[in-house]
Design a protein around this motif. Structure first.
Motif, PDB file in Angstrom:
ATOM      1  N   SER A 271       1.018  -1.152   0.008  1.00  0.00           N
ATOM      2  CA  SER A 271      -0.030  -0.077   0.009  1.00  0.00           C
ATOM      3  C   SER A 271       0.913   1.363  -0.179  1.00  0.00           C
ATOM      4  CB  SER A 271      -0.956  -0.058   1.347  1.00  0.00           C
ATOM      5  OG  SER A 271      -1.579   1.219   1.368  1.00  0.00           O
ATOM      6  N   ARG A 272       0.695   2.176  -0.919  1.00  0.00           N
ATOM      7  CA  ARG A 272       1.366   3.396  -0.795  1.00  0.00           C
ATOM      8  C   ARG A 272       0.971   4.197   0.042  1.00  0.00           C
ATOM      9  NH1 ARG A 272       1.034   3.023  -7.447  1.00  0.00           N
ATOM     10  NH2 ARG A 272       2.811   1.820  -7.772  1.00  0.00           N
ATOM     11  N   LYS A 273      -0.268   4.437   0.380  1.00  0.00           N
ATOM     12  CA  LYS A 273      -0.864   5.192   1.366  1.00  0.00           C
ATOM     13  C   LYS A 273      -0.131   4.723   2.746  1.00  0.00           C
ATOM     14  CE  LYS A 273      -5.103   6.646   3.656  1.00  0.00           C
ATOM     15  NZ  LYS A 273      -6.478   6.306   3.616  1.00  0.00           N
ATOM     16  N   LEU A 274      -0.108   3.367   2.994  1.00  0.00           N
ATOM     17  CA  LEU A 274       0.338   3.038   4.173  1.00  0.00           C
ATOM     18  C   LEU A 274       1.766   3.410   4.288  1.00  0.00           C
ATOM     19  CD1 LEU A 274       0.439   1.450   7.132  1.00  0.00           C
ATOM     20  CD2 LEU A 274       1.006  -0.683   5.646  1.00  0.00           C
ATOM     21  N   MET A 275       2.667   3.010   3.272  1.00  0.00           N
ATOM     22  CA  MET A 275       4.294   3.673   3.508  1.00  0.00           C
ATOM     23  C   MET A 275       4.153   5.196   3.383  1.00  0.00           C
ATOM     24  SD  MET A 275       5.715   0.659   3.644  1.00  0.00           S
ATOM     25  CE  MET A 275       7.283   1.482   3.310  1.00  0.00           C
ATOM     26  N   PHE A 276       3.164   5.699   2.810  1.00  0.00           N
ATOM     27  CA  PHE A 276       3.158   7.204   2.863  1.00  0.00           C
ATOM     28  C   PHE A 276       3.136   7.726   4.157  1.00  0.00           C
ATOM     29  CE2 PHE A 276       1.567  11.561   2.397  1.00  0.00           C
ATOM     30  CZ  PHE A 276       2.345  12.105   1.577  1.00  0.00           C
ATOM     31  N   VAL A 277       2.279   7.256   4.901  1.00  0.00           N
ATOM     32  CA  VAL A 277       1.787   7.624   6.113  1.00  0.00           C
ATOM     33  C   VAL A 277       3.005   7.273   7.315  1.00  0.00           C
ATOM     34  CG1 VAL A 277       0.278   7.414   8.299  1.00  0.00           C
ATOM     35  CG2 VAL A 277      -0.617   7.815   5.951  1.00  0.00           C
ATOM     36  N   ILE A 278       3.542   5.874   7.027  1.00  0.00           N
ATOM     37  CA  ILE A 278       4.708   5.755   7.877  1.00  0.00           C
ATOM     38  C   ILE A 278       6.041   6.456   7.683  1.00  0.00           C
ATOM     39  CG2 ILE A 278       6.512   3.843   8.174  1.00  0.00           C
ATOM     40  CD1 ILE A 278       4.246   1.805   7.639  1.00  0.00           C
ATOM     41  N   GLY A 279       6.300   6.917   6.528  1.00  0.00           N
ATOM     42  CA  GLY A 279       7.448   7.795   6.326  1.00  0.00           C
ATOM     43  C   GLY A 279       7.076   9.157   6.685  1.00  0.00           C
ATOM     44  N   LEU A 280       6.041   9.727   6.643  1.00  0.00           N
ATOM     45  CA  LEU A 280       5.623  10.973   7.144  1.00  0.00           C
ATOM     46  C   LEU A 280       5.605  11.078   8.548  1.00  0.00           C
ATOM     47  CD1 LEU A 280       4.774  13.944   6.387  1.00  0.00           C
ATOM     48  CD2 LEU A 280       2.457  13.033   6.154  1.00  0.00           C
ATOM     49  N   SER A 281       5.099   9.963   9.181  1.00  0.00           N
ATOM     50  CA  SER A 281       4.743   9.923  10.826  1.00  0.00           C
ATOM     51  C   SER A 281       6.588  10.073  11.107  1.00  0.00           C
ATOM     52  CB  SER A 281       4.406   8.929  11.278  1.00  0.00           C
ATOM     53  OG  SER A 281       2.971   8.816  10.714  1.00  0.00           O
ATOM     54  N   GLY A 282       7.483   9.232  10.544  1.00  0.00           N
ATOM     55  CA  GLY A 282       8.812   8.985  11.072  1.00  0.00           C
ATOM     56  C   GLY A 282       9.571  10.348  10.810  1.00  0.00           C
ATOM     57  N   PHE A 283       9.304  11.011   9.898  1.00  0.00           N
ATOM     58  CA  PHE A 283       9.985  12.314   9.277  1.00  0.00           C
ATOM     59  C   PHE A 283       9.399  13.380  10.444  1.00  0.00           C
ATOM     60  CE2 PHE A 283      10.224  16.422   7.179  1.00  0.00           C
ATOM     61  CZ  PHE A 283      11.166  16.187   6.686  1.00  0.00           C
ATOM     62  N   THR A 284       8.229  13.443  10.713  1.00  0.00           N
ATOM     63  CA  THR A 284       7.934  14.356  11.732  1.00  0.00           C
ATOM     64  C   THR A 284       8.478  13.982  13.195  1.00  0.00           C
ATOM     65  OG1 THR A 284       5.602  14.672  10.477  1.00  0.00           O
ATOM     66  CG2 THR A 284       5.802  15.296  12.876  1.00  0.00           C
ATOM     67  N   ALA A 285       8.463  12.646  13.562  1.00  0.00           N
ATOM     68  CA  ALA A 285       9.231  12.547  14.794  1.00  0.00           C
ATOM     69  C   ALA A 285      10.382  12.882  14.704  1.00  0.00           C
ATOM     70  CB  ALA A 285       8.945  10.987  15.133  1.00  0.00           C
ATOM     71  N   ALA A 286      11.270  12.401  13.676  1.00  0.00           N
ATOM     72  CA  ALA A 286      12.897  12.812  13.783  1.00  0.00           C
ATOM     73  C   ALA A 286      12.859  14.301  13.709  1.00  0.00           C
ATOM     74  CB  ALA A 286      13.506  12.123  12.383  1.00  0.00           C
ATOM     75  N   SER A 287      12.255  15.078  13.075  1.00  0.00           N
ATOM     76  CA  SER A 287      12.259  16.570  13.057  1.00  0.00           C
ATOM     77  C   SER A 287      11.992  17.091  14.670  1.00  0.00           C
ATOM     78  CB  SER A 287      11.238  17.212  12.166  1.00  0.00           C
ATOM     79  OG  SER A 287      11.301  16.883  11.043  1.00  0.00           O
ATOM     80  N   LEU A 288      11.468  16.342  15.421  1.00  0.00           N
ATOM     81  CA  LEU A 288      11.446  16.874  16.769  1.00  0.00           C
ATOM     82  C   LEU A 288      12.586  16.557  17.346  1.00  0.00           C
ATOM     83  CD1 LEU A 288       9.737  17.886  19.270  1.00  0.00           C
ATOM     84  CD2 LEU A 288       8.922  15.433  19.364  1.00  0.00           C
ATOM     85  N   LEU A 289      13.051  15.260  17.153  1.00  0.00           N
ATOM     86  CA  LEU A 289      14.475  14.912  17.857  1.00  0.00           C
ATOM     87  C   LEU A 289      15.564  15.993  17.503  1.00  0.00           C
ATOM     88  CD1 LEU A 289      16.261  13.011  19.020  1.00  0.00           C
ATOM     89  CD2 LEU A 289      16.708  11.699  17.198  1.00  0.00           C
ATOM     90  N   CYS A 290      15.588  16.424  15.987  1.00  0.00           N
ATOM     91  CA  CYS A 290      16.303  17.691  15.855  1.00  0.00           C
ATOM     92  C   CYS A 290      16.258  18.728  16.450  1.00  0.00           C
ATOM     93  CB  CYS A 290      16.540  17.509  13.991  1.00  0.00           C
ATOM     94  SG  CYS A 290      17.012  16.157  13.231  1.00  0.00           S
ATOM     95  N   ALA A 291      15.070  19.366  16.487  1.00  0.00           N
ATOM     96  CA  ALA A 291      14.833  20.430  17.093  1.00  0.00           C
ATOM     97  C   ALA A 291      15.217  20.575  18.620  1.00  0.00           C
ATOM     98  CB  ALA A 291      13.215  20.728  17.103  1.00  0.00           C
TER      99      ALA A 291
END
Length: 489
Positions: A80-100
């Motif tokens: 599912s492209r939708k599932l992988m999209f949401v997984i990637g986007l969620s990980g990107f958001t969480a990693a941005s918090l770690l960087c901040a």
């Protein structure tokens, strides 16, 4: 929440809404490739980062991005492209918090690598969704909008980064570069869950070639890692280039394994039949060379404007806005013209880019320091006219003959080529820039050293752009010869 209908049943409005979500997240991903460049001096002061750490923050993101692309694209095609999209986007958001929140340079480096992995998971789904949602002229228009968005994101990112640093202050303003991703990421997750089609189409029985994924990952890592370690300083070890031998070895084993795997009737990570399509092969190589040059130009320009000419980050970033504006306009136009003019449109665009970058070099080192930023902005305006005719038309031509079922992995291979080009081009240009400055550090007029570093680094990018032009001319001539050959031969 009701289940989203399959793509075939979606209305045009629903398709464009799904596309808007996907391309917005792609823009967020691309922004992080270059907006952080403006923050490097601030990060250096705030966390005491050295040249190697700064290089890893930039090139390590691209390395992690590249490692995740192909397996993520394959998973999106299979499941599912939708599932992988949401997984990637969620990980990107969480990693941005770690960087901040990073308390040290080591924590920031880890956060950036995690960001890159997450970006590599979501980006193939964007290209796969465009393949899935649109056909014919509508696909060309969609890639036109996509190219305009990517062009604006790439060129506008330094300005945005500089503005955020101005708002947050010289010491901790760089943290805002990552804080901005969090509300945008959460909003995008909401709309992705609501608007993206749930399935890529009928479920096809397939498999994930884990050994192939591992071999490709090792080969990609070995190829890019020595460039991550290249800073241009005296501490660069020549032994790092031995990683390229490892890349060649594992790359060869990967090809052997994939061909043997396919002969057994299984589905490999990469279908090498894609590379027999000249439109796909030539377009991928052209994009690799182009993206080897483009991000490096913006990074070197930003460093020269801040370190050589003493501009504040926000003003250094403004110099790239003319490129952003003109490339956005011509990318939108190019998406509508590509069906009529094909590869000739890309060749025309590359000529303009080379002219613009050449003028950028000449004006930066010949004009007085107070006028050089204005001259560079004017030159980048000309380059942007051509840039918009390259990215989106080339994307359309590259994927034109690719089946929808292979859209994710084909797009991820194209993105992998771009990330390889970016990593190599940025490493080569920055190494040349800093090595030249270090070599001339005894010069009485320090501006001369920065000008020489800028010139030598930009010549590398112009050389890569000339290589892209040569590939475009080759493909154009090949297409013309094919049209002249009678179909019965």
């Amino acid at each position: 929440m009701s289940e989203t209908p399959p793509p075939a049943a979606l209305s045009d409005r629903a398709k464009w809404q799904a596309f808007a979500v996907a391309v917005s997240v792609a823009a967020l991903t691309i922004l992080d490739l270059s907006k952080v460049n403006v923050g490097l001096p601030s990060i250096e002061k705030s966390l005491g980062a050295g040249a190697t750490e700064l290089q890893v923050i930039v090139a390590g993101y691209a390395l992690a991005f590249g490692l995740a692309l192909v397996p993520a694209g394959r998973l999106g095609d299979i499941y599912s492209r939708k599932l992988m999209f949401v997984i990637g986007l969620s990980g990107f958001t969480a990693a941005s918090l770690l960087c901040a929140l990073a308390p040290s340079i080591e924590a920031l480096v880890i956060g950036r690598i995690l960001q890159g992995i997450a970006a590599g998971v979501q980006m193939p789904q964007v290209l796969g969704l465009v393949q899935q949602l649109f056909q014919g002229e509508a696909r060309g228009r969609a890639f036109g909008v996509f190219g305009a968005t990517i062009g604006v994101s790439t060129a506008f990112a330094p300005s945005l980064g500089g503005l955020l640093i101005l708002l947050g202050g010289p010491e901790d303003g760089w943290r805002l570069l990552f804080w901005m991703n969090i509300p945008l990421g959460l909003a995008a997750i909401f709309f992705a869950l609501r608007l993206l089609p749930k399935r890529s189409g009928p479920r096809v029985r397939s498999n994930l070639d884990l050994i192939g994924v591992l071999l490709l990952g090792v080969a990609t890592f070995s190829l890019l890692f020595p460039f991550v370690l290249t800073t241009g300083g005296p501490g660069d070890s020549p032994l790092r280039w031995l990683w390229l031998a490892s890349a060649a070895l594992f790359g060869g084993v990967f090809v052997w394994w994939e061909l043997a795997y396919q002969r057994r009737g299984k589905s490999p990570v990469v279908h090498f039949a894609l590379f027999r399509k000249s439109s796909y092969r030539n377009g991928l190589l052209l994009a690799t060379a182009y993206f080897g040059a483009l991000p490096a130009v913006f990074l070197i320009s930003t460093l020269f404007l801040q370190e050589g000419l003493g501009l504040a980050p926000v003003f250094a970033g403004l110099v790239s806005i003319p490129f952003a504006l003109t490339s956005a306009i011509t990318a939108f136009i190019g998406g509508r013209l590509v069906q009529r003019y094909g590869r000739a449109l890309v060749v025309f665009g590359l000529v303009f880019v080379i002219i613009g970058f050449s003028l950028d070099l000449v004006l930066a080192i010949s004009l007085p320091a107070e006028l050089a930023p204005w001259g560079m902005g004017a030159a980048l305006l000309i380059a942007g006219i051509g840039g918009g005719f390259v990215i989106s038309p080339n994307q359309t031509l590259t994927l034109a003959d690719v089946p929808v079922s292979e859209g994710g992995v084909a797009g991820s291979m194209a993105q992998l080529g771009q990330r390889v080009g970016t990593s190599i081009g940025v490493a080569a240009a920055t190494a040349m820039y800093f090595a030249t400055i270090l070599r001339e550090s005894g010069t009485e007029v320090e501006l001369v050293a920065y000008q020489d570093g800028f010139r030598n680094a930009l010549l590398i990018s112009i050389g890569l752009m000339v290589a892209a032009l040569a590939l475009g001319v080759f493909d154009l001539n090949a297409r013309r010869r094919q049209r002249l050959v009678p179909s019965g031969e």
